[in-house]
Design an enzyme around this catalytic site. Structure first.
Site, PDB file in Angstrom:
ATOM      1  N   SER A 205       9.036  29.350  -2.345  1.00 18.59           N
ATOM      2  CA  SER A 205       9.879  29.033  -1.200  1.00 18.59           C
ATOM      3  C   SER A 205      11.265  29.671  -1.368  1.00 18.59           C
ATOM      4  O   SER A 205      11.363  30.893  -1.529  1.00 18.59           O
ATOM      5  CB  SER A 205       9.962  27.513  -1.022  1.00 18.59           C
ATOM      6  OG  SER A 205      10.560  27.159   0.198  1.00 18.59           O
TER       7      SER A 205
ATOM      8  N   ASP B  45       0.267  26.346   4.970  1.00 16.31           N
ATOM      9  CA  ASP B  45       1.704  26.089   4.883  1.00 16.31           C
ATOM     10  C   ASP B  45       2.224  25.760   6.280  1.00 16.31           C
ATOM     11  O   ASP B  45       2.163  26.588   7.188  1.00 16.31           O
ATOM     12  CB  ASP B  45       2.402  27.331   4.322  1.00 16.31           C
ATOM     13  CG  ASP B  45       3.877  27.093   3.993  1.00 16.31           C
ATOM     14  OD1 ASP B  45       4.475  26.145   4.543  1.00 16.31           O
ATOM     15  OD2 ASP B  45       4.426  27.865   3.181  1.00 16.31           O
TER      16      ASP B  45
ATOM     17  N   HIS C 164       2.494  24.151   1.679  1.00 13.98           N
ATOM     18  CA  HIS C 164       3.751  24.742   1.226  1.00 13.98           C
ATOM     19  C   HIS C 164       4.057  24.403  -0.232  1.00 13.98           C
ATOM     20  O   HIS C 164       4.411  25.279  -1.019  1.00 13.98           O
ATOM     21  CB  HIS C 164       4.904  24.276   2.108  1.00 13.98           C
ATOM     22  CG  HIS C 164       6.203  24.928   1.754  1.00 13.98           C
ATOM     23  ND1 HIS C 164       6.433  26.269   1.934  1.00 13.98           N
ATOM     24  CD2 HIS C 164       7.345  24.424   1.204  1.00 13.98           C
ATOM     25  CE1 HIS C 164       7.652  26.575   1.516  1.00 13.98           C
ATOM     26  NE2 HIS C 164       8.222  25.472   1.079  1.00 13.98           N
TER      27      HIS C 164
END
Length: 294
Positions: A150, A225, A255
């Site tokens: 991320s 995600d 995610h």
């Protein structure tokens, strides 16, 4: 552990408030007070200073199995919420399955690290961690990998783009093209799509910086995600100029939890072994690009 990204409107008030909308070091609420530590395995809790004087906390996990002297070191850059202790379940599985040393980093303003998070400061943090590894005689300086999930993927891409000769390979997971791309995705109404770049205090322009990352690159994408559109991972893969690049796709990967998907560690292990097997620049140049679908 990653929180929801929020966009910016360009007004002065939002400009001042943008860091609060992107960084979540206090989620969950105890994250700045308590950092879980590993038990039963060799590790070090380390404090280093950045060039601008900020004290950072790192956790170094050491692989002590056979041929541990030759193990690569992976710098682990986490997402925008929580602290390095929250990543230990994932990190310990990486340690065991990949037979690596693992250095987890809490950015400024996270965990036990001082200061407040901001883009330029986090870049200084990443440079300080890389410089620190160079001071360790017990870590192989020619086998440094970057891993980022991320927000951490953007940090890894930036660090690799600035240090192409010190980084052996990068591995990024469920990361984004840039913060402006994320803002236009989350807030699709007309003004957000046409805000000029200068309106964004935090940019993290990975889609530009990836062009400077020619080292072997692994792009890990969870297709489930719900925060960052998986198409961004595919686009980063396509933008990468690396001769050796892989795209590992996990249909059920969310995610935060793609690492729990079947075949995840196999994909990382195969990539690391491939890089280590052909570690010399001459051999790396011969390796073809392809797509690995898991």
């Amino acid at each position: 552990m990653d929180a929801m990204f929020l966009g910016e409107t360009g007004s002065w008030g939002i400009w001042v408030f943008q860091d609060v909308l992107l960084y979540f070091p206090e989620q969950p609420s105890s994250s700045r007070l308590y950092v879980p530590m590993p038990t039963g395995i060799p590790h070090e809790s380390i404090f280093i200073r950045t060039k601008d004087g900020v004290l950072l906390n790192l956790i170094l996990l050491r692989f002590t199995g056979d041929n541990s002297t030759f193990s690569p070191t992976v710098i682990y850059f986490h997402g925008n919420a929580g602290n390095i202790g929250h990543r230990l379940p994932n990190a310990l599985l990486m340690l065991v399955n990949l037979k690596i040393n693992l250095l987890l980093v809490d950015y400024r303003g996270y965990g036990k690290s001082e200061g407040d998070a901001n883009e330029e400061g986090i870049y200084l943090d990443s440079e300080a961690v890389l410089d620190y590894i160079m001071t360790r005689s017990d870590l192989d300086k020619t086998k440094i990998f970057l891993f980022g999930r991320s927000l951490g993927g953007a940090v890894a891409i930036h660090l690799a783009s600035q240090n192409p000769h010190r980084i052996s390979a990068i591995m990024v997971e469920n990361t984004f093209l840039s913060i402006p791309h994320m803002a236009s995705t989350l807030f699709s109404f007309f003004p957000m799509r046409y805000l000029p770049l200068w309106c964004y205090k935090n940019k993290f322009l990975s889609y530009r910086k990836i062009s400077q990352c020619r080292m072997p690159s692994l792009f890990i994408s969870g297709l489930s995600d719900q925060l960052i559109p998986p198409v961004m991972m595919k686009q980063l893969y396509e933008l990468s100029p690396a001769r050796t690049k892989r795209l590992a796709i996990f249909p059920d990967g969310t995610h935060n939890d793609t690492w729990q998907c079947q075949g995840y560690f196999t994909a990382l292990e195969q990539f690391i072994k491939e890089v280590m097997k052909s570690h010399s620049p001459e051999e790396m140049a011969k390796m073809p690009s392809n797509v690995t679908i898991i």
